[in-house]
Design a protein around this motif. Structure first.
Motif, PDB file in Angstrom:
ATOM      1  N   THR A  13       0.792  -1.228   0.000  1.00  9.38           N
ATOM      2  CA  THR A  13       0.000   0.000   0.000  1.00  9.38           C
ATOM      3  C   THR A  13       0.824   1.278   0.000  1.00  9.38           C
ATOM      4  OG1 THR A  13      -0.094   0.112   2.417  1.00  9.38           O
ATOM      5  CG2 THR A  13      -1.796  -1.219   1.305  1.00  9.38           C
ATOM      6  N   GLY A  14       2.070   1.185   0.479  1.00 10.27           N
ATOM      7  CA  GLY A  14       2.876   2.386   0.655  1.00 10.27           C
ATOM      8  C   GLY A  14       2.446   3.193   1.863  1.00 10.27           C
ATOM      9  N   MET A  15       1.625   2.600   2.734  1.00  9.84           N
ATOM     10  CA  MET A  15       1.114   3.302   3.911  1.00  9.84           C
ATOM     11  C   MET A  15       1.577   2.612   5.186  1.00  9.84           C
ATOM     12  SD  MET A  15      -2.832   4.240   2.869  1.00  9.84           S
ATOM     13  CE  MET A  15      -3.389   2.538   2.963  1.00  9.84           C
ATOM     14  N   ARG A  16       1.826   3.379   6.215  1.00  7.63           N
ATOM     15  CA  ARG A  16       2.149   2.841   7.524  1.00  7.63           C
ATOM     16  C   ARG A  16       0.897   2.227   8.145  1.00  7.63           C
ATOM     17  NH1 ARG A  16       6.492   4.310  10.782  1.00  7.63           N
ATOM     18  NH2 ARG A  16       6.337   3.479  12.893  1.00  7.63           N
ATOM     19  N   MET A  17       0.998   0.986   8.601  1.00 12.90           N
ATOM     20  CA  MET A  17      -0.093   0.382   9.362  1.00 12.90           C
ATOM     21  C   MET A  17       0.112   0.766  10.828  1.00 12.90           C
ATOM     22  SD  MET A  17      -1.963  -1.192   7.116  1.00 12.90           S
ATOM     23  CE  MET A  17      -1.490  -0.053   5.793  1.00 12.90           C
ATOM     24  N   ASP A  18      -0.604   1.786  11.266  1.00 10.15           N
ATOM     25  CA  ASP A  18      -0.399   2.329  12.604  1.00 10.15           C
ATOM     26  C   ASP A  18      -0.842   1.358  13.684  1.00 10.15           C
ATOM     27  OD1 ASP A  18       0.393   5.219  11.870  1.00 10.15           O
ATOM     28  OD2 ASP A  18      -1.448   4.872  10.726  1.00 10.15           O
ATOM     29  N   HIS A  19      -1.819   0.505  13.338  1.00 11.33           N
ATOM     30  CA  HIS A  19      -2.296  -0.480  14.302  1.00 11.33           C
ATOM     31  C   HIS A  19      -2.582  -1.799  13.595  1.00 11.33           C
ATOM     32  CE1 HIS A  19      -2.452   2.291  17.618  1.00 11.33           C
ATOM     33  NE2 HIS A  19      -3.224   3.121  16.940  1.00 11.33           N
ATOM     34  N   PHE A  20      -2.649  -2.851  14.404  1.00 16.39           N
ATOM     35  CA  PHE A  20      -2.906  -4.206  13.917  1.00 16.39           C
ATOM     36  C   PHE A  20      -3.911  -4.871  14.840  1.00 16.39           C
ATOM     37  CE2 PHE A  20      -1.813  -8.615  15.027  1.00 16.39           C
ATOM     38  CZ  PHE A  20      -2.091  -9.263  13.831  1.00 16.39           C
ATOM     39  N   VAL A  21      -4.928  -5.515  14.249  1.00 16.53           N
ATOM     40  CA  VAL A  21      -5.925  -6.234  15.035  1.00 16.53           C
ATOM     41  C   VAL A  21      -6.177  -7.580  14.367  1.00 16.53           C
ATOM     42  CG1 VAL A  21      -8.306  -6.285  15.860  1.00 16.53           C
ATOM     43  CG2 VAL A  21      -7.062  -4.119  15.822  1.00 16.53           C
TER      44      VAL A  21
END
Length: 386
Positions: free
Chosen positions: A161-169
């Motif tokens: 995605t080129g995006m930071r995954m700020d959280h994970f669930v």
């Protein structure tokens, strides 16, 4: 596809109630004493994603926008057993993957489902026990979790995605089924028969009230409806989200502390999160942050894909559409109209009299006519209820 709320009445208001359900659980826990709050906090499992990935990641989100990678694990360990059919074994994969982007103003969210069989470049990862996993030029998206756990899944999603995954669930089979049972089951409607030996789901056309195991089979079924593809199953998963929110909204949790406690206990017991989100307080803070996001501000789509030239049983991102989708979210924009226009249909809500139609993105039709669809295209993506 974009959520059509024109004909979806009051039950869709459950979204807003669901966001506050956990906050209510905290209040109930406080009333029952510190031990209750401690129990809910202790239920949540966590993974130190930031510690494992270090700094070689996309830049952290700024301005208030943030991204969450939500995974459904197909682990068969512990209570998961043989739930929902399919092959069993010692490994686990990300059976369901959704990237949730919340905008800077916290007034809208976009949810992108990534088909599990999507072929993507998988970066080098550090697996469980410190084992080094080599990069792969082309691997199924869900294999990242299998070979390197949550951190590798996050790293693969960030590269895609080129995006930071700020959280994970993450939620596993048993956790999902338990949550459904905790809210008293869910109501779904199907206009076509669903008959899937792999998932164990058998439904006649009509309205149905599903318990936990049936609801799990519903979100995992693929061969019993439509053309048997994972794209159709994703639509069933999105329909289940709507059903869950409607049921939570009907519970009247504020006036039923026992039901609220039961739901909170099951919810926290079902979750694995990143370490920053691994507390009831943090989860409640997240719910408060997105409290302005109602059903009219939620857009759910599937990543545009086409069948792979090298393997007709797999798919690859359809470009430039997929690139435009990720670019829009990186810029905190809305899902492009071109992506909304080519979304698959829900196979459970198909017109039984209509035949299969070509999916605009080059993928399969999700309309109900399994035998005709299968004879007109390559083998369904992947096999089994997996």
């Amino acid at each position: 596809m974009a959520e059509n709320t024109e004909h979806r009445p009051p039950r869709r208001r459950g979204l807003r109630i669901a966001l506050f359900a956990l906050a209510g659980v905290v209040l109930v826990g406080a009333g029952l004493g510190g031990l209750a709050y401690w129990k809910l906090n202790g239920n949540i499992r966590s993974v130190d994603i930031s510690g494992q990935l270090g700094t070689a990641r996309p830049p952290a989100s700024t301005g208030g926008a943030f991204n969450v990678l939500v995974l459904g694990s197909d682990s068969r360990s512990g209570d998961n057993g043989n739930l929902a059919g399919g092959e069993t074994g010692d490994t686990a994969r990300s059976d369901t993957a959704m990237v949730v982007h919340v905008n800077q103003a916290h007034t809208a969210a976009s949810v992108v489902s990534i088909p599990r069989d999507t072929l993507v470049p998988r970066p080098a990862c550090t697996g469980t026990g410190g084992k080094q996993v080599a990069a792969a030029r082309s691997a199924m998206f869900n294999s990242a979790y299998e070979v390197g756990g949550p951190a590798c899944a996050v790293k693969t999603a960030e590269q895609l995605t080129g995006m930071r995954m700020d959280h994970f669930v993450e939620v596993d089979f048993a956790g999902f089924a338990a949550m459904i049972d905790a809210i008293g089951g869910v109501d779904v409607t199907t206009t076509v028969a669903i008959d899937d030996e792999d998932s164990g789901l058998h439904l006649d056309p009509g309205d149905h009230h599903l318990g936990g195991e049936q609801a799990l089979a519903f979100v995992r079924t693929r061969h019993g409806v439509g053309d048997g593809s994972d794209l159709g199953r994703i639509e069933l998963q999105q329909e289940m989200v709507r059903a869950m929110l409607g049921q939570v909204g009907a519970l009247g949790l504020a006036a039923n502390p026992v039901a609220m406690w039961k739901l909170g206990d099951q919810l926290t017991s079902s979750l694995t999160t990143d370490s920053d989100l691994a507390s009831v307080g943090a989860l409640v803070g997240l719910a408060q942050t997105i409290k302005k996001i109602g059903p009219d501000q939620l857009t759910m789509v599937t990543l545009p894909v086409v069948y792979s030239v090298s393997d007709p049983n797999r798919v690859v991102p359809k470009n430039p559409d997929a690139q435009q989708l990720w670019a829009a979210l990186r810029g905190d924009g809305a899902v492009p109209q071109s992506v909304l226009a080519e979304q698959p249909t829900n196979p459970a809500q198909a017109d039984p009299s209509s035949g299969p139609s070509a999916h605009p993105s080059g993928g399969p039709s999700a309309r109900a006519s399994a035998s005709a669809a299968r004879s007109a295209r390559p083998t369904a993506v992947d096999g089994g209820a997996e």
